[in-house]
Design an enzyme around this catalytic site. Structure first.
Site, PDB file in Angstrom:
ATOM      1  N   LYS A  54      20.821 -39.876  14.061  1.00  0.00           N
ATOM      2  CA  LYS A  54      19.742 -39.164  13.352  1.00  0.00           C
ATOM      3  C   LYS A  54      19.406 -37.863  14.077  1.00  0.00           C
ATOM      4  CE  LYS A  54      17.871 -43.472  11.553  1.00  0.00           C
ATOM      5  NZ  LYS A  54      16.955 -44.590  11.705  1.00  0.00           N
ATOM      6  N   GLN A  98      11.743 -46.210  15.192  1.00  0.00           N
ATOM      7  CA  GLN A  98      12.974 -46.972  14.983  1.00  0.00           C
ATOM      8  C   GLN A  98      12.695 -48.467  15.089  1.00  0.00           C
ATOM      9  OE1 GLN A  98      16.030 -45.669  14.096  1.00  0.00           O
ATOM     10  NE2 GLN A  98      16.731 -47.785  13.860  1.00  0.00           N
ATOM     11  N   ASP A 121      10.313 -41.915   6.808  1.00  0.00           N
ATOM     12  CA  ASP A 121      11.020 -43.171   6.542  1.00  0.00           C
ATOM     13  C   ASP A 121      10.451 -43.852   5.291  1.00  0.00           C
ATOM     14  OD1 ASP A 121      13.226 -44.226   7.730  1.00  0.00           O
ATOM     15  OD2 ASP A 121      12.158 -45.333   9.300  1.00  0.00           O
TER      16      ASP A 121
END
Ligand code: NAP
Length: 287
Positions: A54, A98, A121
């Site tokens: 990412k 994460q 997200d």
């Protein structure tokens, strides 16, 4: 006849190319450089790989890499303080915590500290509510990327029968809501579904997101269907999905491979969300 492959690697590269152009245009017009703050807690090897990719692709797209790394034994309150500080920092367009977090940490309340405008997200309760209500907001990356993959085939979702196998908050749940928003007739299957093959084989579009290697075989697939495999499983012989690829490709009309299908699209969509967030924040600051 063998299904046509949906090349997630190529489509993701195209999306990232458009994101990079958008980043450049935003920088030239406003001086804003979108910044992505990834937060990694602990040393989980799979998470380290995901976060590294990412960060690398965000940098390649011209974004600022504002990564934070915390030790596995960090206190919940320390992560909370970090997220609150990033929420207030104008250099940060998007915040990504994460998952999974190390044992002992509770991800839900931490994710909900991310303001909806920086929730790249798309996993906060507020973002989920906006999606459920059909209101504008940042959408979860994996299911949103799946819609891009389906669109790449030219398949018309309007009125089509879509079956989503899985109902998690990360994938299956928002997947169903995104397909409904595109006027598909959506059925959600899960671990208690009776006769999965009967349900799945009615689908014009079948999304496999159960997290069970090889769950979906020929008996689950309607001839000519679009089959999207979200599952990722590391095995001794490499990565495999929820779909028995060799068997299903003989029946489906379109199919995503694993690897090279949904995975690359998830990151591309994260980057697209980050530049969208940066645009909205720049507009808000200008008023
Ligand atoms: P999850 O939280 O474990 O949810 C799995 C869902 O599948 C649950 O709703 C479960 O039903 C259902 N399920 C489990 N076994 C089933 C069965 N035998 N028949 C029908 N439904 C069944 O997993 P997730 O986070 O949604 O992830 C799903 C998969 O996608 C995993 O392999 C994950 O690694 C992968 N993934 C890939 C990406 C990517 O970028 N490619 C991103 C995220 C996740 P219940 O609700 O009844 O338990």
């Amino acid at each position: 006849m063998s299904a046509q492959l949906i090349d997630g690697t190529r489509i993701a590269r195209e999306v990232r190319g458009r994101v990079a152009e958008d980043v450049k245009a935003l920088r030239e017009r406003t001086g804003v450089i979108p910044g992505l703050a990834t937060i990694l807690v602990g040393e989980d090897p799979a998470s380290e790989v995901y976060v590294r990719n990412k960060r690398r692709l965000a940098t390649e797209a011209g974004m600022a890499d504002l990564h934070r790394h915390l030790d596995a034994d960090v206190a919940q309150s320390t992560i909370a303080e970090m997220i609150l500080a990033l929420a207030l920092d104008d250099a940060v367009s998007g915040i990504l915590l994460q998952l999974p977090l190390p044992a002992g940490l509770d991800s839900g309340p931490l994710i909900d500290l991310i303001p909806a405008i920086k929730d790249v997200d798309g996993l906060t309760t507020l973002s989920a509510g906006l999606l459920a209500r059909g209101l504008p907001g940042l959408r979860p990356c994996t299911p949103s990327g799946v819609v891009t993959l389906i669109d790449s085939t030219g398949f018309d979702l309007n009125g089509a029968n879509a079956v989503v196998v899985g109902r998690s908050e990360l994938v299956g749940g928002p997947m169903g809501r995104l397909l409904l928003a595109r006027n598909a007739t959506v059925t959600t299957a899960h671990s208690r579904t009776r006769d999965l093959a009967a349900v799945a084989s009615s689908a014009d579009v079948l999304i496999a997101a159960a997290g069970v290697p090889g769950l979906i075989g020929a008996e689950h697939v309607k001839p000519g269907a679009v089959v999207i495999d979200v599952g990722i499983h590391r095995t001794a012989s490499g990565l495999v999905g929820d779909v028995r690829f060799d068997e299903v490709r003989e029946i489906a009309g379109w199919i995503t491979p694993v690897p090279g299908g949904v995975g690359p699209m998830t990151i591309a969509t994260l980057l697209a969300n980050t530049v969208t967030a940066a645009h909205i924040q720049a507009k808000l600051r200008a008023v």
